[in-house]
Design a protein around this motif. Structure first.
Motif, mmCIF file in Angstrom:
data_model
loop_
_atom_site.group_PDB
_atom_site.id
_atom_site.type_symbol
_atom_site.label_atom_id
_atom_site.label_comp_id
_atom_site.label_asym_id
_atom_site.label_seq_id
_atom_site.Cartn_x
_atom_site.Cartn_y
_atom_site.Cartn_z
ATOM 1 N N UNK A 190 -17.839 40.099 93.796
ATOM 2 C CA UNK A 190 -17.341 41.360 94.310
ATOM 3 C C UNK A 190 -18.013 41.851 95.608
ATOM 4 N N UNK A 191 -19.285 41.642 95.726
ATOM 5 C CA UNK A 191 -20.162 41.698 97.014
ATOM 6 C C UNK A 191 -19.337 40.916 97.887
ATOM 7 N N UNK A 192 -19.201 39.625 97.764
ATOM 8 C CA UNK A 192 -18.811 38.959 98.831
ATOM 9 C C UNK A 192 -17.286 39.538 99.329
ATOM 10 N N UNK A 193 -16.544 39.595 98.473
ATOM 11 C CA UNK A 193 -15.295 40.362 98.839
ATOM 12 C C UNK A 193 -15.387 41.839 99.518
ATOM 13 N N UNK A 194 -16.290 42.413 99.273
ATOM 14 C CA UNK A 194 -16.372 43.660 99.688
ATOM 15 C C UNK A 194 -16.969 43.512 101.200
ATOM 16 N N UNK A 195 -18.066 42.517 101.401
ATOM 17 C CA UNK A 195 -18.508 42.367 102.545
ATOM 18 C C UNK A 195 -17.528 41.900 103.469
ATOM 19 N N UNK A 196 -16.572 41.048 103.172
ATOM 20 C CA UNK A 196 -15.728 40.231 104.043
ATOM 21 C C UNK A 196 -14.792 41.626 104.586
ATOM 22 N N UNK A 197 -14.290 42.286 103.464
ATOM 23 C CA UNK A 197 -13.359 43.529 103.916
ATOM 24 C C UNK A 197 -14.025 44.453 105.003
ATOM 25 N N UNK A 198 -15.384 44.664 104.949
ATOM 26 C CA UNK A 198 -16.130 45.582 105.977
ATOM 27 C C UNK A 198 -16.480 44.693 107.068
ATOM 28 N N UNK A 199 -16.202 43.447 107.283
ATOM 29 C CA UNK A 199 -16.739 42.495 108.485
ATOM 30 C C UNK A 199 -18.193 42.718 108.524
ATOM 31 N N UNK A 200 -18.760 42.447 107.229
ATOM 32 C CA UNK A 200 -20.352 42.495 107.152
ATOM 33 C C UNK A 200 -20.728 41.224 106.903
ATOM 34 N N UNK A 201 -20.902 40.437 108.110
ATOM 35 C CA UNK A 201 -21.434 38.994 108.049
ATOM 36 C C UNK A 201 -22.549 38.652 107.349
ATOM 37 N N UNK A 202 -23.721 39.589 107.355
ATOM 38 C CA UNK A 202 -24.931 39.516 106.902
ATOM 39 C C UNK A 202 -24.730 39.568 105.358
ATOM 40 N N UNK A 203 -24.122 40.540 104.982
ATOM 41 C CA UNK A 203 -24.059 40.522 103.352
ATOM 42 C C UNK A 203 -23.179 39.672 103.063
ATOM 43 N N UNK A 204 -22.015 39.332 103.720
ATOM 44 C CA UNK A 204 -21.300 38.270 103.220
ATOM 45 C C UNK A 204 -21.624 36.870 102.957
ATOM 46 N N UNK A 221 -23.351 32.036 95.468
ATOM 47 C CA UNK A 221 -22.192 31.017 95.331
ATOM 48 C C UNK A 221 -22.469 29.721 95.894
ATOM 49 N N UNK A 222 -22.203 28.832 95.130
ATOM 50 C CA UNK A 222 -22.330 27.416 95.517
ATOM 51 C C UNK A 222 -21.049 26.725 96.382
ATOM 52 N N UNK A 223 -19.870 27.349 95.706
ATOM 53 C CA UNK A 223 -18.604 26.814 96.417
ATOM 54 C C UNK A 223 -17.574 27.878 96.077
ATOM 55 N N UNK A 224 -16.694 27.931 97.109
ATOM 56 C CA UNK A 224 -15.488 28.907 96.864
ATOM 57 C C UNK A 224 -14.407 28.257 97.499
ATOM 58 N N UNK A 225 -13.330 28.420 96.723
ATOM 59 C CA UNK A 225 -12.002 27.735 97.179
ATOM 60 C C UNK A 225 -10.989 28.786 97.130
ATOM 61 N N UNK A 226 -10.516 28.877 98.085
ATOM 62 C CA UNK A 226 -9.303 30.015 98.360
ATOM 63 C C UNK A 226 -7.984 29.218 98.387
#
Length: 160
Positions: A30-44, A131-136
């Motif tokens: 959830x933090x990864x998705x939220x950071x991407x939505x905010x364009x927060x590269x550091x948190x992402x 996260x070690x691997x993410x697949x979209x």
């Protein structure tokens, strides 16, 4: 009566621990998705292990974290992120003694692409779950699969 209570505690304790572990894993995603939505590269990128990889929707998109960061950071720097809203997720903690590996799959909604899927693997590190691997991937209805494959084939056959 106390034996019954003790038995109930022993029977429910692993489920409670498993639910807590699953919630901790889900929180990272959830933090990864939220950071991407905010364009927060550091948190992402903080949600990934240094060795992580991101596998995108295009057949050529198998990114190391370093390569994906180089690709994504200019977008984040311009305030451009991406929003994928999870609406269903299954998290599984590997049934191994360390309880240090988890995998998941999720259904996502995106304004441009509609329903997509995410899946991946997380590892418990000294800094918590990462996260070690993410697949979209795109969710292609079975009755449209032949048409989609034909479009992909035409793309592969066309000159650049």
């Amino acid at each position: 009566m106390s034996a019954l209570i003790a038995t109930l505690i022993l029977v429910t304790a692993p489920q409670t621990a498993d639910a807590a572990e699953q919630a901790a894993v889900a929180a990272v995603i959830d933090r990864m998705h939220a950071a991407a939505s905010r364009a927060d590269g550091a948190d992402y990128f903080a949600q990934f292990t240094p060795e992580a990889r991101f596998i995108g929707t295009d057949a050529g998109e198998r990114w190391s974290l370093e390569a994906f960061r180089a690709y994504a950071e200019p977008f984040f720097a311009r305030g451009q992120g991406w929003t994928y809203v999870p609406h269903e997720r299954v998290v599984t903690i590997a049934p191994i003694a360390c309880r240090c590996v988890a995998w998941f799959d999720e259904r996502l909604e995106n304004a441009s692409y509609g329903e997509t899927r995410g899946s991946g693997v997380l590892r418990l590190t000294d800094d918590g779950w990462k996260i070690e691997q993410y697949v979209l991937s795109f969710a292609v209805p079975n009755n449209a699969a032949r048409d989609v494959v034909a479009v992909i084939g035409r793309q592969a056959d066309s000159p650049d």
